[in-house]
Design a protein around this motif. Structure first.
Motif, mmCIF file in Angstrom:
data_model
loop_
_atom_site.group_PDB
_atom_site.id
_atom_site.type_symbol
_atom_site.label_atom_id
_atom_site.label_comp_id
_atom_site.label_asym_id
_atom_site.label_seq_id
_atom_site.Cartn_x
_atom_site.Cartn_y
_atom_site.Cartn_z
ATOM 1 N N GLU A 1 48.462 53.519 17.877
ATOM 2 C CA GLU A 1 49.365 54.662 17.840
ATOM 3 C C GLU A 1 50.672 54.281 18.508
ATOM 4 O O GLU A 1 50.687 53.799 19.638
ATOM 5 N N GLU B 1 51.856 49.496 8.333
ATOM 6 C CA GLU B 1 50.596 48.820 8.628
ATOM 7 C C GLU B 1 50.919 47.704 9.606
ATOM 8 O O GLU B 1 52.069 47.291 9.741
ATOM 9 N N THR C 1 52.519 58.109 15.925
ATOM 10 C CA THR C 1 52.145 57.762 14.554
ATOM 11 C C THR C 1 50.973 56.792 14.571
ATOM 12 O O THR C 1 51.028 55.756 15.236
ATOM 13 N N SER C 2 49.929 57.116 13.838
ATOM 14 C CA SER C 2 48.763 56.244 13.730
ATOM 15 C C SER C 2 49.029 55.193 12.657
ATOM 16 O O SER C 2 49.406 55.522 11.533
ATOM 17 N N ILE C 3 48.864 53.932 13.026
ATOM 18 C CA ILE C 3 49.149 52.820 12.115
ATOM 19 C C ILE C 3 47.893 51.963 11.978
ATOM 20 O O ILE C 3 47.305 51.544 12.977
ATOM 21 N N GLN C 4 47.488 51.707 10.731
ATOM 22 C CA GLN C 4 46.296 50.888 10.492
ATOM 23 C C GLN C 4 46.578 49.421 10.764
ATOM 24 O O GLN C 4 47.627 48.903 10.390
ATOM 25 N N LYS D 1 55.260 53.730 4.562
ATOM 26 C CA LYS D 1 53.938 53.665 5.189
ATOM 27 C C LYS D 1 53.841 52.379 6.008
ATOM 28 O O LYS D 1 54.088 51.298 5.511
ATOM 29 N N ASN E 1 39.719 48.588 9.260
ATOM 30 C CA ASN E 1 40.804 48.574 8.275
ATOM 31 C C ASN E 1 41.318 47.181 7.939
ATOM 32 O O ASN E 1 42.183 47.026 7.079
ATOM 33 N N ASN F 1 41.983 51.326 23.212
ATOM 34 C CA ASN F 1 42.532 50.968 21.911
ATOM 35 C C ASN F 1 42.427 49.478 21.603
ATOM 36 O O ASN F 1 42.784 49.045 20.525
ATOM 37 N N THR G 1 45.699 46.056 9.471
ATOM 38 C CA THR G 1 45.122 45.588 8.210
ATOM 39 C C THR G 1 44.914 44.081 8.156
ATOM 40 O O THR G 1 44.351 43.579 7.189
ATOM 41 N N ALA H 1 40.951 49.484 14.735
ATOM 42 C CA ALA H 1 41.204 49.893 13.352
ATOM 43 C C ALA H 1 42.625 50.440 13.212
ATOM 44 O O ALA H 1 43.273 50.239 12.188
ATOM 45 N N THR H 2 43.092 51.106 14.270
ATOM 46 C CA THR H 2 44.436 51.681 14.249
ATOM 47 C C THR H 2 45.081 51.542 15.631
ATOM 48 O O THR H 2 44.388 51.334 16.632
#
Length: 181
Positions: A53, A32, A57-60, A30, A83, A16, A62, A50-51
């Motif tokens: 977890e 980020e 929960t998958s979090i971008q 939501k 992202n 990751n 940004t 890009a993300t």
């Protein structure tokens, strides 16, 4: 539209990416995240995923935070997740062995000195399609060459024209400029 900011510290070695902290922001439920720093300043490869977890929960991711990878003097390669929309001030400042970087498609803002003082950075690939002349802070890349267009003593400001943009410098920032011959 309620926003909450949290800074979570955690290890994410392996597939990751290499990071120890991310700042999480929730807007209308939501999440980020902002990439804050690698596991070690001595890493040779920096991977900004890009993300991430967290608790299933998958979090971008940004953004790349201010000074996130600053002075990672052994880093030769950086991968920035798809992202990312913003690269913070001095995010990759003085990564003296960094040779190339690719700016992902979604990036819309690159802050002041994000890639400055990287003498070996000779290849910059920009995939971003929404960058404009106002997307760049002052001195984003090492070696930008510009011409002084105006000096305003009353406002204590100097304006430099680069190839495709104008940048205003406060007099207190003039030590950031170097004469080009």
């Amino acid at each position: 539209s309620v926003s909450y900011n949290y800074v979570w510290a955690f290890d994410m070695n392996g597939e990751n990416g290499l990071m120890t902290a991310a700042e999480l922001k929730a807007v209308n439920g939501k999440y980020e995240a902002a990439y804050l720093k690698p596991v070690s300043k001595n890493t040779t490869t920096i991977k900004i995923p890009a993300t991430i977890e967290i608790n299933g929960t998958s979090i971008q991711i940004t953004s790349v935070g201010k000074n996130a990878c600053s002075r990672c003097k052994k880093a030769t390669k950086v991968t920035i997740g798809a992202n990312v929309t913003k690269i913070g001030s001095k995010a990759f400042y003085q990564c003296s062995k960094l040779k190339s970087i690719t700016i992902p498609k979604k990036v819309t803002k690159i802050d002041t000195k994000a890639f400055a003082k990287n003498s070996k950075l000779i290849s910059i690939t920009i995939k971003a399609t929404k960058l404009t002349e106002k997307s760049f802070g002052a001195g984003v890349f090492n070696g930008d060459v510009g011409v002084v267009r105006a000096i305003d003593p009353a406002m204590e400001q100097l304006t430099v024209v680069y190839d495709d943009r104008e940048v205003d410098y406060d007099f207190s920032q003039l030590n950031e400029l170097e004469p080009a011959f």
